[in-house]
Design a protein around this motif. Structure first.
Motif, PDB file in Angstrom:
ATOM      1  N   LYS A  97      17.654  28.042  -8.523  1.00  0.00           N
ATOM      2  CA  LYS A  97      18.388  28.914  -7.601  1.00  0.00           C
ATOM      3  C   LYS A  97      17.445  29.914  -6.941  1.00  0.00           C
ATOM      4  O   LYS A  97      17.547  30.193  -5.746  1.00  0.00           O
ATOM      5  N   LEU A  98      16.518  30.436  -7.718  1.00  0.00           N
ATOM      6  CA  LEU A  98      15.545  31.380  -7.172  1.00  0.00           C
ATOM      7  C   LEU A  98      14.648  30.712  -6.129  1.00  0.00           C
ATOM      8  O   LEU A  98      14.400  31.262  -5.055  1.00  0.00           O
ATOM      9  N   MET A  99      14.157  29.516  -6.465  1.00  0.00           N
ATOM     10  CA  MET A  99      13.219  28.825  -5.595  1.00  0.00           C
ATOM     11  C   MET A  99      13.887  28.253  -4.347  1.00  0.00           C
ATOM     12  O   MET A  99      13.219  27.923  -3.370  1.00  0.00           O
ATOM     13  N   ALA A 100      15.219  28.133  -4.376  1.00  0.00           N
ATOM     14  CA  ALA A 100      15.944  27.579  -3.228  1.00  0.00           C
ATOM     15  C   ALA A 100      16.073  28.587  -2.091  1.00  0.00           C
ATOM     16  O   ALA A 100      16.447  28.230  -0.974  1.00  0.00           O
ATOM     17  N   HIS A 101      15.825  29.877  -2.377  1.00  0.00           N
ATOM     18  CA  HIS A 101      15.893  30.939  -1.362  1.00  0.00           C
ATOM     19  C   HIS A 101      17.259  30.982  -0.675  1.00  0.00           C
ATOM     20  O   HIS A 101      17.344  31.168   0.551  1.00  0.00           O
ATOM     21  N   GLY A 102      18.300  30.776  -1.435  1.00  0.00           N
ATOM     22  CA  GLY A 102      19.650  30.854  -0.871  1.00  0.00           C
ATOM     23  C   GLY A 102      20.169  29.551  -0.294  1.00  0.00           C
ATOM     24  O   GLY A 102      21.343  29.452   0.073  1.00  0.00           O
ATOM     25  N   SER A 103      19.324  28.521  -0.191  1.00  0.00           N
ATOM     26  CA  SER A 103      19.768  27.218   0.329  1.00  0.00           C
ATOM     27  C   SER A 103      20.544  26.473  -0.751  1.00  0.00           C
ATOM     28  O   SER A 103      20.350  26.709  -1.948  1.00  0.00           O
ATOM     29  N   PRO A 104      21.414  25.542  -0.353  1.00  0.00           N
ATOM     30  CA  PRO A 104      22.168  24.754  -1.339  1.00  0.00           C
ATOM     31  C   PRO A 104      21.223  23.926  -2.213  1.00  0.00           C
ATOM     32  O   PRO A 104      20.227  23.394  -1.727  1.00  0.00           O
ATOM     33  N   ILE A 105      21.555  23.820  -3.482  1.00  0.00           N
ATOM     34  CA  ILE A 105      20.757  23.026  -4.407  1.00  0.00           C
ATOM     35  C   ILE A 105      21.224  21.583  -4.364  1.00  0.00           C
ATOM     36  O   ILE A 105      22.431  21.310  -4.450  1.00  0.00           O
ATOM     37  N   ASN A 106      20.286  20.660  -4.206  1.00  0.00           N
ATOM     38  CA  ASN A 106      20.621  19.242  -4.168  1.00  0.00           C
ATOM     39  C   ASN A 106      21.139  18.794  -5.530  1.00  0.00           C
ATOM     40  O   ASN A 106      20.449  18.931  -6.540  1.00  0.00           O
ATOM     41  N   SER A 107      22.362  18.265  -5.553  1.00  0.00           N
ATOM     42  CA  SER A 107      23.007  17.903  -6.819  1.00  0.00           C
ATOM     43  C   SER A 107      22.265  16.786  -7.544  1.00  0.00           C
ATOM     44  O   SER A 107      22.149  16.799  -8.777  1.00  0.00           O
ATOM     45  N   PHE A 108      21.754  15.806  -6.785  1.00  0.00           N
ATOM     46  CA  PHE A 108      21.076  14.669  -7.405  1.00  0.00           C
ATOM     47  C   PHE A 108      19.788  15.097  -8.102  1.00  0.00           C
ATOM     48  O   PHE A 108      19.567  14.777  -9.280  1.00  0.00           O
ATOM     49  N   THR A 109      18.949  15.840  -7.391  1.00  0.00           N
ATOM     50  CA  THR A 109      17.683  16.260  -7.989  1.00  0.00           C
ATOM     51  C   THR A 109      17.916  17.282  -9.111  1.00  0.00           C
ATOM     52  O   THR A 109      17.179  17.306 -10.094  1.00  0.00           O
ATOM     53  N   PHE A 110      18.938  18.117  -8.949  1.00  0.00           N
ATOM     54  CA  PHE A 110      19.258  19.061 -10.013  1.00  0.00           C
ATOM     55  C   PHE A 110      19.720  18.312 -11.261  1.00  0.00           C
ATOM     56  O   PHE A 110      19.394  18.684 -12.390  1.00  0.00           O
ATOM     57  N   GLY A 111      20.458  17.224 -11.058  1.00  0.00           N
ATOM     58  CA  GLY A 111      20.889  16.394 -12.188  1.00  0.00           C
ATOM     59  C   GLY A 111      19.696  15.798 -12.926  1.00  0.00           C
ATOM     60  O   GLY A 111      19.698  15.725 -14.160  1.00  0.00           O
ATOM     61  N   ILE A 112      18.665  15.380 -12.178  1.00  0.00           N
ATOM     62  CA  ILE A 112      17.450  14.854 -12.800  1.00  0.00           C
ATOM     63  C   ILE A 112      16.790  15.940 -13.648  1.00  0.00           C
ATOM     64  O   ILE A 112      16.330  15.690 -14.769  1.00  0.00           O
ATOM     65  N   ASP A 113      16.758  17.151 -13.119  1.00  0.00           N
ATOM     66  CA  ASP A 113      16.131  18.259 -13.840  1.00  0.00           C
ATOM     67  C   ASP A 113      16.887  18.608 -15.127  1.00  0.00           C
ATOM     68  O   ASP A 113      16.278  18.855 -16.165  1.00  0.00           O
ATOM     69  N   VAL A 114      18.212  18.629 -15.037  1.00  0.00           N
ATOM     70  CA  VAL A 114      19.026  18.919 -16.223  1.00  0.00           C
ATOM     71  C   VAL A 114      18.833  17.831 -17.265  1.00  0.00           C
ATOM     72  O   VAL A 114      18.663  18.114 -18.459  1.00  0.00           O
ATOM     73  N   PHE A 115      18.855  16.584 -16.812  1.00  0.00           N
ATOM     74  CA  PHE A 115      18.637  15.469 -17.744  1.00  0.00           C
ATOM     75  C   PHE A 115      17.254  15.576 -18.380  1.00  0.00           C
ATOM     76  O   PHE A 115      17.080  15.343 -19.578  1.00  0.00           O
ATOM     77  N   GLY A 116      16.267  15.962 -17.569  1.00  0.00           N
ATOM     78  CA  GLY A 116      14.904  16.086 -18.072  1.00  0.00           C
ATOM     79  C   GLY A 116      14.787  17.159 -19.141  1.00  0.00           C
ATOM     80  O   GLY A 116      14.194  16.927 -20.199  1.00  0.00           O
ATOM     81  N   ILE A 117      15.360  18.328 -18.889  1.00  0.00           N
ATOM     82  CA  ILE A 117      15.239  19.410 -19.872  1.00  0.00           C
ATOM     83  C   ILE A 117      16.029  19.092 -21.132  1.00  0.00           C
ATOM     84  O   ILE A 117      15.629  19.455 -22.244  1.00  0.00           O
ATOM     85  N   LEU A 118      17.150  18.388 -20.995  1.00  0.00           N
ATOM     86  CA  LEU A 118      17.913  17.985 -22.173  1.00  0.00           C
ATOM     87  C   LEU A 118      17.132  16.981 -23.018  1.00  0.00           C
ATOM     88  O   LEU A 118      17.148  17.045 -24.250  1.00  0.00           O
ATOM     89  N   CYS A 119      16.445  16.065 -22.342  1.00  0.00           N
ATOM     90  CA  CYS A 119      15.647  15.071 -23.071  1.00  0.00           C
ATOM     91  C   CYS A 119      14.511  15.727 -23.834  1.00  0.00           C
ATOM     92  O   CYS A 119      14.306  15.466 -25.020  1.00  0.00           O
ATOM     93  N   ILE A 120      13.774  16.592 -23.153  1.00  0.00           N
ATOM     94  CA  ILE A 120      12.594  17.161 -23.813  1.00  0.00           C
ATOM     95  C   ILE A 120      12.969  18.139 -24.916  1.00  0.00           C
ATOM     96  O   ILE A 120      12.287  18.255 -25.920  1.00  0.00           O
ATOM     97  N   THR A 121      14.090  18.848 -24.769  1.00  0.00           N
ATOM     98  CA  THR A 121      14.501  19.777 -25.821  1.00  0.00           C
ATOM     99  C   THR A 121      15.166  19.064 -26.988  1.00  0.00           C
ATOM    100  O   THR A 121      15.396  19.677 -28.035  1.00  0.00           O
ATOM    101  N   SER A 122      15.483  17.781 -26.820  1.00  0.00           N
ATOM    102  CA  SER A 122      16.059  17.024 -27.935  1.00  0.00           C
ATOM    103  C   SER A 122      14.999  16.229 -28.698  1.00  0.00           C
ATOM    104  O   SER A 122      15.294  15.644 -29.735  1.00  0.00           O
ATOM    105  N   LEU A 123      13.765  16.230 -28.223  1.00  0.00           N
ATOM    106  CA  LEU A 123      12.705  15.472 -28.890  1.00  0.00           C
ATOM    107  C   LEU A 123      12.534  15.831 -30.370  1.00  0.00           C
ATOM    108  O   LEU A 123      12.323  14.949 -31.199  1.00  0.00           O
ATOM    109  N   PRO A 124      12.608  17.119 -30.749  1.00  0.00           N
ATOM    110  CA  PRO A 124      12.442  17.444 -32.175  1.00  0.00           C
ATOM    111  C   PRO A 124      13.509  16.842 -33.071  1.00  0.00           C
ATOM    112  O   PRO A 124      13.312  16.752 -34.280  1.00  0.00           O
ATOM    113  N   LEU A 125      14.641  16.424 -32.507  1.00  0.00           N
ATOM    114  CA  LEU A 125      15.673  15.786 -33.326  1.00  0.00           C
ATOM    115  C   LEU A 125      15.156  14.484 -33.931  1.00  0.00           C
ATOM    116  O   LEU A 125      15.610  14.058 -34.988  1.00  0.00           O
ATOM    117  N   TRP A 126      14.208  13.850 -33.247  1.00  0.00           N
ATOM    118  CA  TRP A 126      13.620  12.632 -33.798  1.00  0.00           C
ATOM    119  C   TRP A 126      12.966  12.928 -35.138  1.00  0.00           C
ATOM    120  O   TRP A 126      13.053  12.147 -36.073  1.00  0.00           O
TER     121      TRP A 126
END
Length: 249
Positions: free
Chosen positions: A20-49
């Protein structure tokens, strides 16, 4: 585990805040934001292994590196099909977010697998440093540390915070003997130095964007990044320090 879920929640909220900060008030692309959310969820779940005994520490680390590379490639490919004018800056913000936020969270989780006390005590060092810096800076602060980034920070306050944290390390060494007195003092010093750099790094980003707080999720205290900016650099640095100590023994 509860800590892993907590880290996932923090990761998603922080990524959303940064985008949101880096978008400078522009709408956030839902598709790319979804990739980012999926990415952070994946990497933060790695220790569960590790918790499920599906990997040892080396494999956990290699998995994190492979995932980082895979994520960056995926994000860059997505940018090729993103026709928005700011697609390249959005991609850069995403990669920065996953690296900056994800690495800090992953380090905290990896550390918690060995000792929950260490994670708590590292946060204690950060808070003690902030408290000591505020007291010393209020009483003695005359020489500005980084006036262009943080006008209130002074060298006197920074040194006072460091002394406060290192002094507390001797108390921690008395109750937690898995590190020696000087190892605890070294850990405190590492946390103080990198925690200060983490705080200044976020101040730089906010200064560049022309904002005071990264968000408003915590009323009166700013956003998630405002509260945990020090930890995002201090914890990975602490993990490296502890790993070097382990190799030397």
């Amino acid at each position: 585990s509860f800590f892993c879920v907590l880290c996932m929640t923090f990761g998603v909220l922080s990524i959303a805040e940064l985008k949101k900060l880096m978008a400078h008030g522009s709408p956030i692309n839902s598709f790319t934001f979804g990739i980012d959310v999926f990415g952070i969820l994946c990497i933060t779940s790695l220790p569960l292994w590790k918790l499920m005994h599906l990997s040892d520490t080396t494999l956990l680390l290699l998995s994190a590196i492979v995932f980082f590379v895979f994520y960056i490639l995926t994000r860059m490919l997505a940018a090729l099909y993103d026709k928005r004018p700011g697609a390249s800056s959005d991609t850069a913000a995403s990669i920065l977010g996953i690296t900056y936020i994800g690495a800090g969270i992953l380090a905290a989780q990896a550390l918690s697998l060995y000792s929950t006390h260490l994670v708590i005590l590292i946060f204690a060092f950060i808070w003690l440093n902030d408290t000591g810096a505020f007291i010393a800076g209020s009483l003695l602060g005359k020489h500005k540390m980084f006036p262009r980034l943080s006008p209130k920070k002074s060298w006197e306050g920074s040194i006072g915070g460091g002394v406060f944290s290192i002094a507390s390390s001797f108390v921690f060494a008395h109750y937690f003997s898995f590190l020696s007195v000087w190892e605890w003092a070294g850990l405190a010093l590492v946390v103080v130095i990198f925690g200060t750099w983490g705080d200044l790094t976020e101040s730089l980003m906010k200064r560049q964007l022309g904002i005071k707080d990264s968000g408003h999720i915590l009323p009166g205290h700013g956003g998630m990044l405002d509260r945990f900016d020090s930890a995002l650099l201090a914890i990975p640095a602490a993990v490296v320090y502890l790993y070097v100590l382990m190799l030397m023994k």
